[in-house]
Design a protein around this motif. Structure first.
Motif, PDB file in Angstrom:
ATOM      1  N   ILE A  68      33.832  36.866  36.368  1.00  0.00           N
ATOM      2  CA  ILE A  68      33.903  38.313  36.588  1.00  0.00           C
ATOM      3  C   ILE A  68      33.885  38.594  38.086  1.00  0.00           C
ATOM      4  CG2 ILE A  68      32.763  40.531  36.170  1.00  0.00           C
ATOM      5  CD1 ILE A  68      31.473  39.156  33.673  1.00  0.00           C
ATOM      6  N   ARG A  69      34.896  39.290  38.562  1.00  0.00           N
ATOM      7  CA  ARG A  69      34.979  39.621  39.982  1.00  0.00           C
ATOM      8  C   ARG A  69      34.004  40.744  40.320  1.00  0.00           C
ATOM      9  NH1 ARG A  69      40.533  38.846  38.838  1.00  0.00           N
ATOM     10  NH2 ARG A  69      40.854  41.093  38.580  1.00  0.00           N
ATOM     11  N   VAL A  70      33.332  40.599  41.430  1.00  0.00           N
ATOM     12  CA  VAL A  70      32.342  41.589  41.862  1.00  0.00           C
ATOM     13  C   VAL A  70      32.913  42.400  43.015  1.00  0.00           C
ATOM     14  CG1 VAL A  70      30.024  41.930  42.797  1.00  0.00           C
ATOM     15  CG2 VAL A  70      30.447  40.112  41.114  1.00  0.00           C
ATOM     16  N   SER A  71      32.933  43.708  42.847  1.00  0.00           N
ATOM     17  CA  SER A  71      33.477  44.598  43.879  1.00  0.00           C
ATOM     18  C   SER A  71      32.426  45.027  44.886  1.00  0.00           C
ATOM     19  CB  SER A  71      34.074  45.854  43.225  1.00  0.00           C
ATOM     20  OG  SER A  71      35.049  45.524  42.266  1.00  0.00           O
ATOM     21  N   ILE A  72      31.190  45.205  44.411  1.00  0.00           N
ATOM     22  CA  ILE A  72      30.166  45.816  45.260  1.00  0.00           C
ATOM     23  C   ILE A  72      28.820  45.132  45.057  1.00  0.00           C
ATOM     24  CG2 ILE A  72      28.854  47.939  45.719  1.00  0.00           C
ATOM     25  CD1 ILE A  72      31.348  49.485  44.691  1.00  0.00           C
TER      26      ILE A  72
END
Length: 256
Positions: A104-108
């Motif tokens: 899962i890519r983390v944006s913040i």
């Protein structure tokens, strides 16, 4: 060698004790909290909105929140695919690691690893749909703070915190009363409340608070520190970054 009491959930104890030992502490452990799965009435709607692309942000406030969310899903791969189309927010580095481990890519990740820090970090969210997946004892400031900024907030509780009881807890309290603990390390408000509940059940609450105030009490962040203060406990150590490793490092640097 200073003796530190570590009271984290059982799943974290071994690694936490190893880390503390590597920093030169003698460790006594007793989990004052533990975590178990929970599926509330909001979970189905949470999954549906994510799968339909109706959510703008999804916030995870712990590694446990990530794992318990994915464990409930029939098709976690599809859910992860949808998450990667929106803004995924991790409250701190441990949560970020759990998300990345699951693809899962983390944006913040906020600079301050707390509910308040997260609210402060998120800007321009008026009208945005924000999902929060967390424990049954999450800080209310996160939801209220986001609503005050104009966001549409949905919260689902994906696990709950319970209070375990066994001989380790009695032994820890006995060592505290005997003056054999130099540092009491607290990593959540619920941990503080359960510790105080145990002391109260044993009829030693006032004495334990007196002993704690004669030694070192470390809190992982402001909410935990505030809870301790509410019981009349003076907090001597609180790291700038709210992680357990930083808490240990701060204790070592201050020669607790």
């Amino acid at each position: 060698m200073k003796v530190i009491a570590i009271m984290r959930p059982a799943s974290y104890l071994t690694e936490s004790a190893r880390l503390a030992s590597s920093m030169g502490f003698k460790v006594i452990t007793a989990p004052m909290i533990d975590v178990v799965d929970k599926t509330d009435a909001n979970f189905k709607g949470f999954v549906s909105r994510v799968m339909e692309g109706e959510s703008d942000y999804v916030i995870f406030t712990s590694a446990n929140g990530v794992e318990f969310t994915l464990l409930k899903l029939d098709s976690p791969e599809e859910f992860i695919g949808q998450l990667n189309k929106m803004h995924v927010v991790a409250i701190g580095p441990k949560t970020e690691s759990a998300l990345l481990k699951n693809g899962i890519r983390v944006s913040i990740v906020p600079e301050s690893y707390s509910s308040e820090g997260l609210v402060e970090h998120l800007r321009g969210i008026e009208g945005m749909v924000i999902e929060i997946a967390r424990s049954s004892h999450g800080a209310p400031e996160l939801v209220s703070g986001l609503i005050e900024k104009g966001a549409v907030v949905h919260e689902t509780q994906v696990y709950q915190i319970i209070m375990p009881r066994d001989e380790r807890h009695t032994r820890l309290m006995e060592k505290a009363l005997a003056g054999e603990i130099d540092i009491f390390a607290f990593t959540s408000s619920m941990m503080v409340r359960n510790f105080m509940a145990l002391a109260d059940e044993m009829g030693v609450k006032d004495e334990v608070i007196r002993i704690m105030n004669e030694n070192t009490v470390a809190a992982i962040g402001k909410p935990t520190s505030d809870t301790l203060s509410g019981f009349g406990v003076r907090v001597k150590v609180m790291p700038e970054n709210y992680t357990f490793e930083e808490l240990l490092r701060e204790c070592r640097e201050h020669d607790c």
